[in-house]
Design an enzyme around this catalytic site. Structure first.
Site, PDB file in Angstrom:
ATOM      1  N   GLU A 138       2.375  -7.074   2.150  1.00  0.00           N
ATOM      2  CA  GLU A 138       2.144  -5.733   2.692  1.00  0.00           C
ATOM      3  C   GLU A 138       3.135  -5.552   3.836  1.00  0.00           C
ATOM      4  O   GLU A 138       3.568  -6.538   4.462  1.00  0.00           O
ATOM      5  CB  GLU A 138       0.703  -5.569   3.200  1.00  0.00           C
ATOM      6  CG  GLU A 138      -0.360  -5.749   2.127  1.00  0.00           C
ATOM      7  CD  GLU A 138      -0.176  -4.876   0.899  1.00  0.00           C
ATOM      8  OE1 GLU A 138       0.209  -3.703   1.043  1.00  0.00           O
ATOM      9  OE2 GLU A 138      -0.394  -5.387  -0.218  1.00  0.00           O
ATOM     10  N   ALA A 139       3.479  -4.285   4.067  1.00  0.00           N
ATOM     11  CA  ALA A 139       4.507  -4.003   5.063  1.00  0.00           C
ATOM     12  C   ALA A 139       4.130  -2.769   5.883  1.00  0.00           C
ATOM     13  O   ALA A 139       3.326  -1.939   5.424  1.00  0.00           O
ATOM     14  CB  ALA A 139       5.837  -3.755   4.343  1.00  0.00           C
ATOM     15  N   ASP A 179       8.761  -6.859  -3.771  1.00  0.00           N
ATOM     16  CA  ASP A 179       8.308  -7.802  -2.731  1.00  0.00           C
ATOM     17  C   ASP A 179       9.431  -8.702  -2.232  1.00  0.00           C
ATOM     18  O   ASP A 179       9.609  -8.870  -1.023  1.00  0.00           O
ATOM     19  CB  ASP A 179       7.155  -8.667  -3.281  1.00  0.00           C
ATOM     20  CG  ASP A 179       5.949  -7.805  -3.587  1.00  0.00           C
ATOM     21  OD1 ASP A 179       5.062  -7.695  -2.748  1.00  0.00           O
ATOM     22  OD2 ASP A 179       5.940  -7.189  -4.676  1.00  0.00           O
TER      23      ASP A 179
HETATM   24  P1  AMP Z   1       1.277  -2.667  -2.443  1.00  0.00           P
HETATM   25  O1  AMP Z   1       1.624  -4.057  -2.829  1.00  0.00           O
HETATM   26  O2  AMP Z   1       1.175  -1.714  -3.565  1.00  0.00           O
HETATM   27  O3  AMP Z   1       0.001  -2.738  -1.650  1.00  0.00           O
HETATM   28  O4  AMP Z   1       2.419  -2.109  -1.513  1.00  0.00           O
HETATM   29  C1  AMP Z   1       3.192  -2.882  -0.637  1.00  0.00           C
HETATM   30  C2  AMP Z   1       3.631  -2.029   0.515  1.00  0.00           C
HETATM   31  O5  AMP Z   1       4.312  -0.861   0.044  1.00  0.00           O
HETATM   32  C3  AMP Z   1       2.509  -1.484   1.404  1.00  0.00           C
HETATM   33  O6  AMP Z   1       2.082  -2.418   2.372  1.00  0.00           O
HETATM   34  C4  AMP Z   1       3.232  -0.308   2.051  1.00  0.00           C
HETATM   35  O7  AMP Z   1       4.100  -0.704   3.064  1.00  0.00           O
HETATM   36  C5  AMP Z   1       4.052   0.243   0.900  1.00  0.00           C
HETATM   37  N1  AMP Z   1       3.282   1.257   0.172  1.00  0.00           N
HETATM   38  C6  AMP Z   1       2.550   1.084  -0.960  1.00  0.00           C
HETATM   39  N2  AMP Z   1       1.962   2.220  -1.343  1.00  0.00           N
HETATM   40  C7  AMP Z   1       2.323   3.154  -0.433  1.00  0.00           C
HETATM   41  C8  AMP Z   1       2.048   4.548  -0.269  1.00  0.00           C
HETATM   42  N3  AMP Z   1       1.270   5.214  -1.119  1.00  0.00           N
HETATM   43  N4  AMP Z   1       2.598   5.183   0.803  1.00  0.00           N
HETATM   44  C9  AMP Z   1       3.391   4.539   1.667  1.00  0.00           C
HETATM   45  N5  AMP Z   1       3.701   3.219   1.569  1.00  0.00           N
HETATM   46  C10 AMP Z   1       3.168   2.541   0.539  1.00  0.00           C
HETATM   47 MG    MG Z   2      -0.150  -5.102  -2.104  1.00  0.00          MG
HETATM   48 MG    MG Z   3       2.556  -5.028  -4.283  1.00  0.00          MG
END
Ligand code: AMP
Ligand code: MG
Ligand code: MG
Length: 273
Positions: free
Chosen positions: A89-90, A185
């Site tokens: 996560e970022a 990632d």
């Molecule tokens: P995820 O693995 O899908 O949880 O996403 C990894 C990272 O992508 C998250 O921690 C956010 O930094 C970014 N991210 C994912 N979905 C969104 C979104 N709908 N809006 C903005 N940033 C997102």
């Molecule tokens: Mg994630």
């Molecule tokens: Mg992801």
């Protein structure tokens, strides 16, 4: 919202499901239903095929290794000893344009390439340095709080902790591969984070296995978009467990899919990248 979705909310649901599977969302309710039904059937049919193939090879390997480890011998051997399932996560905002994402959660599920069991988990929050204050949007999306990142080690410190974790489980870097849900990632988040932290990217991040690509290839789906995490789970008749966008919960669900594919005979090899 299109008119037909307003008249029939089921149409919207069908379109969301098709979108998550990487399939076309065009057409009316009958067409959409049929497309979804066929997609699920295709996945189940090819799973049955690969399962029967893998039981053939299981019979062969049982013959040569009959008395030693019968349960393990039934499984198709993976080419790597270990897999690190990984979903970072970022930091983020609602509008990410031009935003420098810094890693704030670094979770890994360590899977054995021989037994497909989860050996251990590694999880650390990470303190962002360029933009240390999380947006409300980011906390709501990921569930990660300001306190959790304030008290966390920085990215280079987390890498050291992760390397100790690998040593503790005797994971040789060359005998391990990361598995991620999509290319972002490692290709984007980790690579950029190494630049922001001004460190050389460790060699173990040079390559990774993209579960979405492997999934698509294993089920022989041609063209179109790839299924996302929820789409892959749905095609395997599984559900997301935990909280979406929590790094550790995402990682556990990705691991669930990877292990399910391994058990169906899918080989997690570098060539599938
Ligand atoms: P995820 O693995 O899908 O949880 O996403 C990894 C990272 O992508 C998250 O921690 C956010 O930094 C970014 N991210 C994912 N979905 C969104 C979104 N709908 N809006 C903005 N940033 C997102
Ligand atoms: Mg994630
Ligand atoms: Mg992801």
């Amino acid at each position: 919202m299109p008119d037909d979705e307003l008249r029939n909310p089921q149409v919207a649901e069908l379109r969301i499901a098709l979108e998550s599977l990487g399939l076309s969302t065009k057409g009316q309710v009958k067409v959409l239903k049929e497309r979804l039904r066929k997609a699920k059937k295709r996945t189940q049919d090819s799973a049955v095929e690969t399962e029967s193939n893998s039981s053939e090879s299981a019979i062969e390997s049982n013959a040569s290794e009959a008395t030693e480890e019968p349960v393990v011998a039934r499984k198709v051997q993976q080419p790597f000893d270990f897999y690190c399932v990984f979903d970072v996560e970022a930091t983020c905002r609602e509008d990410n344009v031009g935003w420098k994402h810094e890693v704030i959660e670094f979770p890994v599920v360590l899977v054995c390439g021989r037994t497909f069991e989860t050996i251990a988990e590694f999880r650390s929050f990470v303190r962002p340095v360029l933009n240390p204050v999380l947006s409300d949007f980011c906390t709501q999306l990921t569930g990660i709080t300001q306190d959790q990142v304030d008290s966390a080690p920085t990215f280079p410190e987390v890498l050291k902790l992760f390397e100790s974790f690998l040593s503790r489980y005797k994971v040789k870097h060359g005998r391990m591969r990361f598995i991620t849900d999509g290319p972002w990632d490692i290709r984007d988040f980790v690579r950029n984070q190494c630049v922001y932290s001004d460190i050389r990217r460790p060699a173990y991040f040079d390559t990774y296995l993209d579960l979405r690509r492997i999934f698509t290839k294993f089920y022989g789906r041609k063209g179109g978009k790839r299924a996302n995490l929820n789409g892959m789970l749905s095609l395997l008749n599984m559900e997301f467990e935990g909280r979406q966008h929590s790094g550790i919960d995402d990682t556990r669900n990705i691991a669930k899919i990877a292990v399910c594919l391994m058990e169906k005979g899918c080989v997690f090899d570098s060539t599938l990248r």
